[in-house]
Design an enzyme around this catalytic site. Sequence first.
Site, short mmCIF file in Angstrom:
data_model
loop_
_atom_site.label_atom_id
_atom_site.label_comp_id
_atom_site.label_asym_id
_atom_site.label_seq_id
_atom_site.Cartn_x
_atom_site.Cartn_y
_atom_site.Cartn_z
N TYR A 204 0.32 -0.96 0.00
CA TYR A 204 -0.01 0.01 0.19
C TYR A 204 0.92 1.26 -0.10
O TYR A 204 2.15 1.52 0.73
CB TYR A 204 -1.31 0.09 1.57
CG TYR A 204 -1.73 1.67 1.88
CD1 TYR A 204 -2.50 1.83 0.36
CD2 TYR A 204 -1.34 1.82 2.61
CE1 TYR A 204 -3.23 2.51 0.94
CE2 TYR A 204 -2.46 2.49 3.12
CZ TYR A 204 -3.34 3.43 2.07
OH TYR A 204 -4.28 4.46 2.88
N ASP B 84 -2.53 -5.52 9.46
CA ASP B 84 -3.66 -5.29 8.79
C ASP B 84 -4.32 -6.20 8.55
O ASP B 84 -4.20 -6.35 6.72
CB ASP B 84 -2.54 -3.94 7.33
CG ASP B 84 -3.82 -3.13 7.29
OD1 ASP B 84 -4.57 -3.57 7.74
OD2 ASP B 84 -3.02 -1.84 6.67
N ILE C 171 -7.05 -4.81 7.45
CA ILE C 171 -8.66 -3.87 7.13
C ILE C 171 -9.24 -4.73 6.12
O ILE C 171 -10.15 -4.38 5.98
CB ILE C 171 -8.22 -2.64 7.44
CG1 ILE C 171 -7.88 -2.52 5.74
CG2 ILE C 171 -7.29 -1.92 8.33
CD1 ILE C 171 -7.84 -1.01 5.65
N LYS D 56 -13.08 -0.38 5.42
CA LYS D 56 -12.71 -1.62 3.58
C LYS D 56 -14.27 -2.27 4.41
O LYS D 56 -15.43 -2.75 3.44
CB LYS D 56 -11.80 -2.49 3.45
CG LYS D 56 -10.29 -0.86 3.46
CD LYS D 56 -10.46 -0.08 2.46
CE LYS D 56 -10.17 1.04 2.46
NZ LYS D 56 -9.55 2.08 1.51
#
Length: 479
Positions: A148, A233, A235, A271
Amino acid sequence: MGHQRLLSKIATNDKHGENSPYFDGWKAYDRNPFHPTNNPQGVIQMGLAENQLCFDLIEEWIRNNSKASICTPEGVHLFRDIANFQDYHGLPQFRKGVANFMSKARGGRVKYDPERILMSGGATGANELIMFCLADPADAFMVPTPYYPAFVRDLGWRTGVQLVPVHCDSSNNFKITREALEEAYREAKQNNINVKGLIITNPSNPLGTTLDKETLKSLVRFINEKNIHLVCDEIYAATVFTTPRFVSISEVMLEMECKKELIHIIYSLSKDMGLPGFRVGIVYSYNDDVVSCGRKMSSFGLVSSQTQHFLASLLSDEDFIDRYLEISKRRLAKRHSFFTKGLETVNITCLPSNSGLFCWMNLRRLLKEKTFEGEMKLWRVIINEVKLNVSPGSSFNCSEPGWFRVCFANMDDETVEVALKRIRAFVGRETNNGKRVELKRWKSINTNKLRLSFNSRRFDENVMSPHSPMPHSPLVRAT
């Protein structure tokens, strides 16, 4: 120069990543946003990982639960309590609701303790919070590629932490190998860089893939041996829409001996529930000191008590959450299938994926030269002529040119159709027996093909134009 001396080094350094050549994609979209009736030739925003497929479910819940808000006659009696509330810990029922949702999003196989939940303003704030807790300026975190782009900003801009890429490639579908980890670690040590941890995104942004249990176990063994942190992470946990199922790091920890105090999870409702504007970021740490320190720090980015109050009510409605997760998975699967099958009709493949709000699209055969410069040239054509804002792999630090991340969940069905028609017309032009159709003629063919009839209800209220400060790649919005 005089101006700069008045400001801090942090304020004036270029580590935010906003000044990037990829800014052109956002500017192209902002200057000329697609609208089905008012501007059918505009740029379609496919660089934004938003989940807009289930707003109707949440809207219906709100209509049936007006007491959940302090801004309604039914809920206003709680206004004073919520307006005054400012405890670092957060509303107990909010933390309980989030812990419960995290468990449901992971198939109920693990439970979470509300006392370990720390709040922050979105995953952006949560990522920075965990870095402040774990690393000093100039320390490093390893991160597998492609990753990302806004990690550069989230993890390093104000903390001074640096990122060390762990290079993965398409030879094994970008899997993270022990060899790649060791090599990146060794190289950092040779350069006198103090590695404090490894951060992974699972499910992956931009790949849309999940890590299998064996890979996760090997990562845990690696950080145990080196005595460094592992930040996961997660998410996109509830965006997993087909097999293999999602395996959380929490689940792996139940099955093996490990130093729990080295493991931390980043989560958010941006998300999985499509609520990025609510700015709900979560750090869930198995380390007591991190929980204690992070709670003190969280006052710099608490979630508004009004938002906490509303979500506590929403997330504690078990029947609604079960139904939401089921329908969301179904809609994501349908959209992913529709989009990838549409690409396959012109022989464009994507990395096989089971999660996320995007595909990792392989356009290597369309590169005139197999270099990152060639990738940028192709990308400019896609932005300026095909009028699609997609994100080039180089902005994700991908180790090989020709990959693009393309988002499919931030628009309605009709817009996806238009995007596919444009891609098909473009690829047809590029591969038309090597003969390039005159650009003017292609544009007119394309224009005629796109005169579809639209249900434009959604667009009138919401032409997306995110004007927030841009992350490392302005193509990729902050998660």
